[in-house]
Structure formats: structure tokens, C-alpha cells
Write a protein that holds these residues in place. Structure first.
Motif, short mmCIF file in Angstrom:
data_model
loop_
_atom_site.label_atom_id
_atom_site.label_comp_id
_atom_site.label_asym_id
_atom_site.label_seq_id
_atom_site.Cartn_x
_atom_site.Cartn_y
_atom_site.Cartn_z
N ALA A 223 -17.26 10.97 4.31
CA ALA A 223 -17.44 12.03 5.30
C ALA A 223 -16.39 13.13 5.17
N ALA A 224 -15.38 12.92 4.34
CA ALA A 224 -14.29 13.90 4.22
C ALA A 224 -14.75 15.11 3.39
N GLU A 225 -14.21 16.26 3.75
CA GLU A 225 -14.66 17.51 3.13
C GLU A 225 -14.11 17.69 1.71
N PHE A 226 -12.80 17.48 1.53
CA PHE A 226 -12.18 17.83 0.24
C PHE A 226 -12.68 16.99 -0.95
N LYS B 172 0.09 16.71 8.64
CA LYS B 172 0.65 15.54 7.95
C LYS B 172 -0.25 15.05 6.80
N GLY B 173 -1.56 15.13 6.99
CA GLY B 173 -2.49 14.60 5.99
C GLY B 173 -2.40 15.37 4.69
N THR B 174 -2.63 14.69 3.58
CA THR B 174 -2.45 15.31 2.26
C THR B 174 -3.77 15.40 1.49
N PHE B 175 -3.79 16.39 0.61
CA PHE B 175 -4.98 16.61 -0.25
C PHE B 175 -5.21 15.37 -1.12
N VAL C 94 -11.36 20.28 8.32
CA VAL C 94 -10.73 18.97 8.13
C VAL C 94 -9.93 18.63 9.39
N ALA C 95 -10.44 17.71 10.17
CA ALA C 95 -9.73 17.15 11.32
C ALA C 95 -9.21 18.23 12.28
N HIS C 96 -8.02 17.98 12.83
CA HIS C 96 -7.40 18.86 13.84
C HIS C 96 -6.02 19.29 13.33
N VAL D 59 0.86 -1.18 0.00
CA VAL D 59 0.00 0.00 0.00
C VAL D 59 0.90 1.24 0.00
N TYR D 60 0.42 2.29 -0.69
CA TYR D 60 1.18 3.55 -0.71
C TYR D 60 0.92 4.32 0.58
N LEU D 61 1.97 4.97 1.08
CA LEU D 61 1.88 5.80 2.28
C LEU D 61 2.12 7.25 1.87
N ALA D 62 1.16 8.13 2.19
CA ALA D 62 1.35 9.57 1.92
C ALA D 62 1.54 10.26 3.27
N GLY D 63 0.46 10.86 3.82
CA GLY D 63 0.56 11.50 5.14
C GLY D 63 0.39 10.52 6.29
N GLY D 64 -0.17 9.37 6.01
CA GLY D 64 -0.31 8.30 7.01
C GLY D 64 -1.42 8.52 8.03
N GLN D 65 -2.20 9.60 7.87
CA GLN D 65 -3.17 9.95 8.92
C GLN D 65 -4.42 9.07 8.90
N SER D 66 -4.66 8.39 7.81
CA SER D 66 -5.72 7.38 7.78
C SER D 66 -5.11 5.99 7.71
N LEU D 67 -4.02 5.87 6.96
CA LEU D 67 -3.42 4.55 6.77
C LEU D 67 -2.83 3.99 8.06
N VAL D 68 -2.09 4.80 8.79
CA VAL D 68 -1.41 4.27 9.99
C VAL D 68 -2.41 3.76 11.03
N ASP E 164 -14.75 17.03 14.53
CA ASP E 164 -15.35 15.72 14.24
C ASP E 164 -15.70 15.66 12.75
N TYR E 165 -15.81 14.44 12.24
CA TYR E 165 -16.38 14.31 10.90
C TYR E 165 -17.80 14.88 10.94
N ALA E 166 -18.22 15.47 9.81
CA ALA E 166 -19.53 16.13 9.76
C ALA E 166 -20.68 15.12 9.82
N ILE F 119 -1.22 6.04 -9.00
CA ILE F 119 -0.96 7.10 -8.01
C ILE F 119 -1.61 8.40 -8.48
N LEU F 120 -2.34 9.02 -7.57
CA LEU F 120 -2.90 10.34 -7.84
C LEU F 120 -1.76 11.35 -7.75
N VAL F 121 -1.51 12.05 -8.84
CA VAL F 121 -0.35 12.95 -8.92
C VAL F 121 -0.74 14.38 -8.54
N ARG G 35 -0.24 19.40 1.84
CA ARG G 35 -0.83 19.04 3.14
C ARG G 35 -2.06 19.88 3.43
N HIS G 36 -2.95 19.30 4.25
CA HIS G 36 -4.17 20.04 4.61
C HIS G 36 -3.80 21.40 5.20
N ALA G 37 -2.72 21.45 5.98
CA ALA G 37 -2.32 22.72 6.61
C ALA G 37 -1.97 23.76 5.55
#
Ligand SMILES: Cc1cc2nc3c(=O)[nH]c(=O)nc-3n(C[C@H](O)[C@H](O)[C@H](O)COP(=O)(O)OP(=O)(O)OC[C@H]3O[C@@H](n4cnc5c(N)ncnc54)[C@H](O)[C@@H]3O)c2cc1C
Length: 294
Positions: free
Chosen positions: A122-125, A109-112, A101-103, A29-38, A192-194, A166-168, A77-79
Motif C-alpha cells: 500500500a506504500a506509495e514510494f 522520521k520515516g525513510t525512503f 505518504v502518511a502524516h 532487525v535493522y532500525l532506520a526511521g522506526g515508523q513501521s518497525l517500532v 490514510d493508506y490508499a 542493507i539497502l544503501v 527521510r520522507h520529509a
């Protein structure tokens, strides 16, 4: 619980990533920001033999504008969606959605691209890519292809990405001089998720709305575009009766299900309330001048 042992491969280029994917025979599996995968690995919802880290690949980074399109690299990144002047200027709807989007720790760390590839309904983007008529740049071992956001979100966590692709980058038409946009969501607590979220972007001629795109998150197994509600407001002044017609038309766009937290009837009611509020905001010419809050 801990993740199952896995082999870690850091890809420096797209070719590295595709080679690693082929070598793992798909058990990876590909790892990007890891905020859902980890968290998913830690809970053993996924247990791949190989983790391919794509977070250093230059081709997935950066924000650039050409002609009337903003290209946002998948690793943005979301930030950065909160702080980038280009995002605020050219795709203000994403700037408006970003604080929801989250906190902060997750946004750092999370990516677009990660949230779009994951396609959590439930995700906004992901939903906002429907509002914005975005196009996805997708790489595979045989080259690059593109796909519109309309049609990309197929089912729960299921997208138009083929195994190993891969989404580029995400290509988004830039905000026009006569455009207005609004986003809001209803959640139990900030971060929270909406329970239901919605973003709208429309093009105006004076106070008359020419056309708009509306998309919701947290109402189905995918993000949903509200085409009937869009039709109800096209080429109209956003008067109370027009807004009421759009709220009524939403019944033909959304068909939420009961879950343990919210009944289908409550979610539908909240979606109509949210749509009404947002269209009311959109009707005011000064709506783009309101501050957006992080
Ligand atoms: C406590 C908590 C609260 C959260 N709240 C919210 C919230 O309110 N709203 C929200 O939208 N999100 C929320 N998230 C999720 C967060 O936004 C994640 O960052 C995001 O969903 C995934 O992005 P990522 O870069 O971390 O991807 P990862 O976790 O690294 O990857 C997620 C999946 O996408 C795949 N992937 C990632 N990038 C690519 C790519 N470029 N091409 C192909 N596949 C790719 C991975 O292989 C993996 O399957 C929350 C997360 C947590 C832990």
C-alpha cells in the motif's frame, strides 16, 4: 502492549552492522526511521533479541547526481522528498507522491529506504520505483550488488534483499526534457493508506506519447506495474479512445482481491477511474506546470 526486551546496538558503519548481525545469529532487525518497525515491536508482531540501529550510517545518507542518474541514500527521510530541490527537479514523480505518504510526524522520521525494504504494497514510494525504473544498491558482508525495481518486490513484505543485507541507495534515471509525470491516489481520508494509488511517467514527442511506465500501489500483495495498459498507450496520442483502451487493458494487469474494506470489483473500478484521470492529465503539455501541494 510493550515490545519484548531487546539489546540495542548502534552501528556507525556498514561493517559494524554486518558484524552485529552475525553476532546476533540472525535474531535481530535493522532500525532506520522506526515508523513501521517500532509499532510492529510494540504489537509484538516482531520480537527480535537485538535491534541494530543503522540510522547514523553515513554511507546510507545524501542525494547526489552523476550523469543521468540521481542517487538517493536509503536514509533520506520522507520529509526531505518533499523539500529537496534535487528530488523536485530530477525525479518530480517522487515529489508528487511524497505528500501522500502518511502524516508530517511520520514523514519526519520515516525513510525512503525503509519503505522500500519493508515493501508494504500500500506504500506509495515502492510502487513509484517501478514507474521510475529505479535500481537498488544493496550491501552485504561480501560487498555491493545492484538489483532493478522490476523483480525486487516478490510477495507481501518480501523483497530481493537477502537476510542481513542493507539497502544503501536508490538510483533513479533523471527526468528528461520530454518527460511528463503524474501521481494520485484515492483514499478515505488524506494521510490514510490508499485504496488505490498510481504513478505514471512518459516520454513524449510533441503530443504523441512514445512510451510510459505505470505502477499501482494497494492493488495486490506487491506494488504492480501495469504493462498491458502501458502497451495500449505506447506510441499514441492520448485521445479518449486510447485512454479507454488502456483502462480496458488494466484488466490484464490487475487482479485485486476482496478485503473487509473494499471489494475486488470496487478496487478494480477505482483503478480504472484513477488511470483515466491520470492519463487525461498526462495528455496536457502543461501538466508539469501545475503546483504540487504538501
Ligand atoms: C500511522 C502510520 C501511517 C503511515 N502511513 C503511510 C502511508 O500512507 N504511506 C506509506 O508509504 N507509509 C506509511 N507509513 C509507514 C512509514 O512510511 C514508514 O516510515 C516506512 O514504511 C518505513 O520506513 P522507516 O524508515 O520508518 O523504517 P523502519 O520502521 O525503521 O523499518 C521498517 C523495516 O525495513 C527494514 N529496513 C529499514 N531500512 C532498511 C535498509 N536501509 N536496509 C534494509 N532494511 C531496512 C527494517 O529492518 C524493518 O524491517 C505509515 C506509518 C504509520 C505509523
Amino acid at each position: 502492549m510493550k515490545a519484548r526486551a531487546f539489546k540495542y546496538v548502534r552501528a556507525e558503519t556498514l561493517e559494524n552492522a554486518f558484524d552485529a548481525y552475525a553476532e546476533a545469529d540472525g535474531d535481530c532487525v535493522y532500525l532506520a526511521g522506526g515508523q513501521s518497525l517500532v509499532p510492529s515491536l510494540s504489537l509484538r508482531l516482531q520480537a527480535p533479541a537485538v535491534l541494530i540501529d543503522i540510522s547514523r550510517i553515513e554511507a546510507l545518507k545524501g542525494i547526489s547526481k552523476s550523469a543521468d542518474v540521481l542517487r538517493v541514500g536509503a536514509l533520506t527521510r520522507h520529509a526531505e522528498m518533499l523539500t529537496s530541490p534535487d528530488i523536485a527537479r530530477y525525479v518530480p514523480l517522487l515529489r508528487r507522491a511524497a505528500p501522500y505518504v502518511a502524516h508530517p510526524a511520520i514523514r519526519n522520521k520515516g525513510t525512503f529506504g525503509g519503505t522500500i525494504a519493508l515493501a508494504d504494497p500500500a506504500a506509495e514510494f515502492p510502487a513509484m520505483t517501478l514507474t521510475l525504473d529505479a535500481e537498488f544498491e544493496i550491501a552485504g558482508p561480501d560487498g555491493i550488488r545492484t538489483m532493478k525495481a522490476d523483480g525486487f518486490f516478490k510477495d507481501l513484505f518480501d523483497t530481493g534483499l537477502e537476510p542481513g543485507e542493507i539497502l544503501v541507495a536508490i538510483h533513479i534515471p533523471v527526468f528528461g526534457a520530454n518527460d511528463r509525470c503524474v501521481f494520485h491516489e484515492l483514499a478515505r481520508r488524506r494521510g490514510d493508506y490508499a485504496i488505490v494509488g498510481c504513478g505514471i511517467q512518459g516520454t513524449f514527442d510533441g503530443d504523441r506519447l512514445l512510451s510510459a511506465r505505470i505502477a499501482f500501489c494497494s492493488v495486490a500483495s506487491t506494488p504492480v506495474r501495469a504493462r498491458h495498459a502501458e502497451a495500449a498507450i505506447a506510441n499514441q496520442m492520448l485521445l479518449p479512445e486510447v485512454i479507454a483502451a488502456a483502462q480496458a487493458a488494466l484488466g490484464d494487469d490487475l487482479d485485486p482481491e476482496d478485503n473487509e474494506e473494499t471489494s475486488a470489483a470496487m478496487r478494480m473500478h477505482l483503478a480504472r477511474v484513477l488511470l483515466g484521470r491520470l492519463l487525461g492529465q498526462l495528455s496536457r503539455a502543461d501538466c508539469m506546470l501545475e503546483g504540487v501541494h504538501a
